[in-house]
Enzyme design. Structure first.
Site, PDB file in Angstrom:
ATOM      1  N   ASP A  13     -21.987  -0.805 -12.648  1.00 15.47           N
ATOM      2  CA  ASP A  13     -20.877  -0.133 -11.979  1.00 15.47           C
ATOM      3  C   ASP A  13     -21.105   0.083 -10.481  1.00 15.47           C
ATOM      4  OD1 ASP A  13     -19.658   0.014 -14.467  1.00 15.47           O
ATOM      5  OD2 ASP A  13     -20.538   1.968 -14.915  1.00 15.47           O
ATOM      6  N   LYS A  16     -19.559  -4.425  -8.263  1.00 11.06           N
ATOM      7  CA  LYS A  16     -19.716  -5.893  -8.246  1.00 11.06           C
ATOM      8  C   LYS A  16     -18.358  -6.591  -8.228  1.00 11.06           C
ATOM      9  CE  LYS A  16     -21.957  -5.525 -12.118  1.00 11.06           C
ATOM     10  NZ  LYS A  16     -22.059  -4.050 -12.185  1.00 11.06           N
ATOM     11  N   GLY A  40     -16.983  -3.657 -17.059  1.00 15.16           N
ATOM     12  CA  GLY A  40     -15.661  -3.239 -16.586  1.00 15.16           C
ATOM     13  C   GLY A  40     -15.702  -3.373 -15.082  1.00 15.16           C
ATOM     14  N   HIS A  41     -15.038  -4.390 -14.554  1.00 11.25           N
ATOM     15  CA  HIS A  41     -15.091  -4.665 -13.118  1.00 11.25           C
ATOM     16  C   HIS A  41     -13.730  -4.368 -12.505  1.00 11.25           C
ATOM     17  CE1 HIS A  41     -18.751  -7.575 -13.683  1.00 11.25           C
ATOM     18  NE2 HIS A  41     -18.973  -6.350 -14.121  1.00 11.25           N
ATOM     19  N   GLN A 221     -23.347  -5.680 -15.614  1.00 12.83           N
ATOM     20  CA  GLN A 221     -24.361  -4.628 -15.770  1.00 12.83           C
ATOM     21  C   GLN A 221     -25.231  -4.561 -14.501  1.00 12.83           C
ATOM     22  OE1 GLN A 221     -24.116  -6.927 -18.871  1.00 12.83           O
ATOM     23  NE2 GLN A 221     -22.352  -5.601 -19.002  1.00 12.83           N
TER      24      GLN A 221
HETATM   25  P1  GDP Z   1     -18.638  -2.911 -11.358  1.00 13.43           P
HETATM   26  O1  GDP Z   1     -18.795  -2.772 -12.816  1.00 13.43           O
HETATM   27  O2  GDP Z   1     -19.952  -3.098 -10.652  1.00 13.43           O
HETATM   28  O3  GDP Z   1     -17.652  -3.963 -10.953  1.00 13.43           O
HETATM   29  O4  GDP Z   1     -18.064  -1.513 -10.822  1.00 13.43           O
HETATM   30  P2  GDP Z   1     -16.876  -0.634 -11.528  1.00 13.43           P
HETATM   31  O5  GDP Z   1     -15.591  -1.282 -11.236  1.00 13.43           O
HETATM   32  O6  GDP Z   1     -17.216  -0.347 -12.923  1.00 13.43           O
HETATM   33  O7  GDP Z   1     -17.054   0.731 -10.756  1.00 13.43           O
HETATM   34  C1  GDP Z   1     -16.930   0.832  -9.371  1.00 13.43           C
HETATM   35  C2  GDP Z   1     -15.803   1.835  -9.063  1.00 13.43           C
HETATM   36  O8  GDP Z   1     -15.854   2.196  -7.696  1.00 13.43           O
HETATM   37  C3  GDP Z   1     -14.419   1.258  -9.272  1.00 13.43           C
HETATM   38  O9  GDP Z   1     -13.559   2.296  -9.647  1.00 13.43           O
HETATM   39  C4  GDP Z   1     -14.053   0.725  -7.878  1.00 13.43           C
HETATM   40  O10 GDP Z   1     -12.650   0.660  -7.667  1.00 13.43           O
HETATM   41  C5  GDP Z   1     -14.668   1.781  -7.008  1.00 13.43           C
HETATM   42  N1  GDP Z   1     -15.146   1.336  -5.682  1.00 13.43           N
HETATM   43  C6  GDP Z   1     -15.752   0.171  -5.337  1.00 13.43           C
HETATM   44  N2  GDP Z   1     -16.147   0.211  -4.057  1.00 13.43           N
HETATM   45  C7  GDP Z   1     -15.789   1.411  -3.583  1.00 13.43           C
HETATM   46  C8  GDP Z   1     -15.953   2.069  -2.308  1.00 13.43           C
HETATM   47  O11 GDP Z   1     -16.535   1.556  -1.364  1.00 13.43           O
HETATM   48  N3  GDP Z   1     -15.475   3.351  -2.229  1.00 13.43           N
HETATM   49  C9  GDP Z   1     -14.848   3.979  -3.256  1.00 13.43           C
HETATM   50  N4  GDP Z   1     -14.429   5.220  -3.065  1.00 13.43           N
HETATM   51  N5  GDP Z   1     -14.679   3.386  -4.461  1.00 13.43           N
HETATM   52  C10 GDP Z   1     -15.147   2.135  -4.604  1.00 13.43           C
HETATM   53  P1  IMO Z   2     -20.663  -3.341 -15.544  1.00 12.57           P
HETATM   54  O1  IMO Z   2     -20.668  -4.857 -15.546  1.00 12.57           O
HETATM   55  C1  IMO Z   2     -22.668   0.309 -16.740  1.00 12.57           C
HETATM   56  C2  IMO Z   2     -24.765   0.268 -20.581  1.00 12.57           C
HETATM   57  C3  IMO Z   2     -24.226   1.145 -21.683  1.00 12.57           C
HETATM   58  C4  IMO Z   2     -25.519   1.487 -22.399  1.00 12.57           C
HETATM   59  C5  IMO Z   2     -26.303   0.184 -22.311  1.00 12.57           C
HETATM   60  C6  IMO Z   2     -26.194  -0.698 -23.532  1.00 12.57           C
HETATM   61  O2  IMO Z   2     -19.305  -2.765 -15.537  1.00 12.57           O
HETATM   62  O3  IMO Z   2     -21.557  -2.831 -14.490  1.00 12.57           O
HETATM   63  P2  IMO Z   2     -24.242  -2.271 -24.451  1.00 12.57           P
HETATM   64  O4  IMO Z   2     -22.841  -1.944 -24.852  1.00 12.57           O
HETATM   65  O5  IMO Z   2     -24.342  -3.278 -23.355  1.00 12.57           O
HETATM   66  O6  IMO Z   2     -25.121  -2.615 -25.615  1.00 12.57           O
HETATM   67  O7  IMO Z   2     -24.830  -0.861 -23.897  1.00 12.57           O
HETATM   68  O8  IMO Z   2     -25.792  -0.501 -21.173  1.00 12.57           O
HETATM   69  N1  IMO Z   2     -23.785  -0.669 -19.986  1.00 12.57           N
HETATM   70  C7  IMO Z   2     -23.237  -0.522 -18.778  1.00 12.57           C
HETATM   71  N2  IMO Z   2     -23.344   0.479 -17.888  1.00 12.57           N
HETATM   72  N3  IMO Z   2     -21.945  -0.778 -16.442  1.00 12.57           N
HETATM   73  C8  IMO Z   2     -21.845  -1.813 -17.303  1.00 12.57           C
HETATM   74  O9  IMO Z   2     -21.253  -2.979 -16.993  1.00 12.57           O
HETATM   75  C9  IMO Z   2     -22.479  -1.687 -18.565  1.00 12.57           C
HETATM   76  N4  IMO Z   2     -22.568  -2.472 -19.654  1.00 12.57           N
HETATM   77  C10 IMO Z   2     -23.379  -1.856 -20.503  1.00 12.57           C
HETATM   78  O10 IMO Z   2     -23.576   2.273 -21.175  1.00 12.57           O
HETATM   79  O11 IMO Z   2     -26.230   2.459 -21.682  1.00 12.57           O
HETATM   80 MG    MG Z   3     -18.272  -1.465 -14.359  1.00  9.49          MG
END
Ligand code: GDP
Ligand code: IMO
Ligand code: MG
Length: 393
Positions: A13, A16, A40-41, A221
């Protein structure tokens, strides 16, 4: 430098998806190489939010090829839901834009039931998407692959053999067993819907690389969730580090030119396991609220803490990072210890307040890797790019 890997440098999270979406402007192809719908991207473009779980984060750019590699575990239902959603937004009109590897393993309902059953006892805090049990089947050489969903006869044979053991496992865990016939029907129906996208992903990537097209490899991840290099056993079940981009896409490692690690300006983790800089006080709560730190896949609150430079140095080593992208710097605005002014409207590095620049430069110094981008908001436009990762220096 035409082939760039993007990986999470922390516990996932990191943003990416946002960075991949932005960098796709300079790429021709985006490839997912591991993980599944546990990811979840989030992409925000012009204020419109899209959350992707399986389809590569380049998909909002019409005409850019998106490839789901052999290393991904594909939940066919989640994939088709995502494709339907994208189609309803006027995207993916041309099915050849997306290639799903015929060799990718498939997540079936029994994987999710096993995942859920195990979590009742020894909780890792998984996403419940069946990821671990599916990778277990792959390594145990009893998995079902995307190609199998297209062949009714052999699918029946494979599933009849596998379902007995799977049901025994589910029973031992106190779950509800899966019946063969409805499972077969479900899988074949989804296979039929997936067919236009199924192909030889490895050959597709190789073809693009040979033509000199720029390829972006999208990690899911993060480094500390890697099955070998993470905080075992509190990890996911795949290799999340950059080396796996080659394996999970079916390409030799010599084709990869650079690796960019994504890090938040602070640290978060969702699920159980160690988080050395975790804050249990009002500051942690403030990071969660201001940063909207709730999971994009499960909605769970993320655990929050300050940046951990040791983690980033480790990530630099095990991924061979050539650059960093720091996200969510705007979230630190107004924190007493890290005083920074409002950043979200800034687009030039030099415009950042001195304290914010000092923070970025201190991180670079501690990690020993240059920062190529700083993100100051969720929108694609809210990014300061210091260096195009696809351009030779
Ligand atoms: P990922 O799994 O690495 O793609 O990241 P996620 O989408 O799960 O979580 C990142 C969260 O931060 C999302 O809600 C994005 O919309 C938000 N986000 C990304 N970059 C920024 C930033 O520079 N500032 C803020 N405030 N939110 C951001
Ligand atoms: P993105 O790509 C954050 C975590 C779960 C748990 C562990 C194992 O959005 O960054 P799993 O379901 O993979 O067997 O769970 O890994 N986890 C993540 N945490 N971002 C993710 O993906 C994750 N995918 C799995 O919360 O701790
Ligand atoms: Mg994510």
């Amino acid at each position: 430098m035409s082939n760039v890997v993007i990986v999470g440098a922390q516990w996932g999270d990191e943003g990416k998806g946002k960075v991949v979406d932005l960098f796709t402007s300079w790429a021709d192809v985006v490839v997912r190489f591991q993980g599944g719908a546990n990811a979840g991207h989030t992409l925000v473009v012009g204020g419109v939010k899209t959350v992707l779980h399986l389809v590569p984060s380049g998909v909002l750019h019409p005409g850019k090829k998106c490839i789901i590699g052999n290393g991904v575990v594909v939940d066919p239902e989640a994939l088709m839901e995502e494709i339907d959603l994208l189609k309803s937004k006027g995207l993916l009109g041309d099915p050849t834009q997306l290639v799903v590897s015929e060799n990718a393993h498939v997540i079936l309902p029994y994987h999710k039931r096993i995942d859920a059953g195990r979590e009742k006892k020894d909780a890792i805090g998984t996403t419940g998407r069946g990821i671990g049990p599916c990778y277990e089947d792959k390594v145990a050489r009893r998995g079902i692959r995307v190609r199998d969903l297209l062949k009714p006869q052999s699918l029946r044979a494979r599933l009849s053999a596998r379902i007995l053991e799977a049901n025994a496992q589910i029973k031992a865990l106190g779950g509800e067993k899966c019946d063969l016939e409805p499972l077969l029907e479900w899988a074949l129906k989804l296979g039929e819907r997936m067919e236009p996208y199924v192909g030889d992903a490895s050959a597709s990537v190789a073809h693009e690389v040979e033509r000199g097209r720029a390829v972006l490899f999208e990690g899911a991840q993060g480094t500390l969730l890697d099955i070998d290099h993470g905080t075992y056993p509190y990890v996911t079940s795949s290799n999340t580090v950059a080396g796996n981009a080659a394996v999970g896409a079916g390409l030799g490692p010599t084709a990869i030119d650079s690796v960019i690690g994504i890090t938040k300006a602070y640290t978060t983790r969702v699920g159980n396991g160690p988080l050395p800089t975790e804050l249990f006080d009002a500051t942690g709560e403030k990071l969660r609220t201001v940063g909207a730190e709730f999971g994009a896949t499960t909605g769970r609150p993320r655990r929050c803490g300050w940046l951990d430079a040791l983690v980033l140095r480790y990530a630099a080593r095990v991924n061979g990072l050539s650059g960093l992208a720091i996200t969510k710097l705007d979230v630190l605005t107004g924190f007493e210890k890290i005083l920074v002014a409002s950043l979200s409207d800034l687009r030039e590095y030099e415009e950042l307040p001195a304290n914010a620049r000092r923070y970025v430069e201190r991180v670079e110094q501690l990690v020993g890797v240059e920062t190529i981008a700083v993100s100051v908001g969720a929108d694609r436009a809210q990014t300061i790019v210091r260096k195009n990762p696809f351009r030779h220096t």
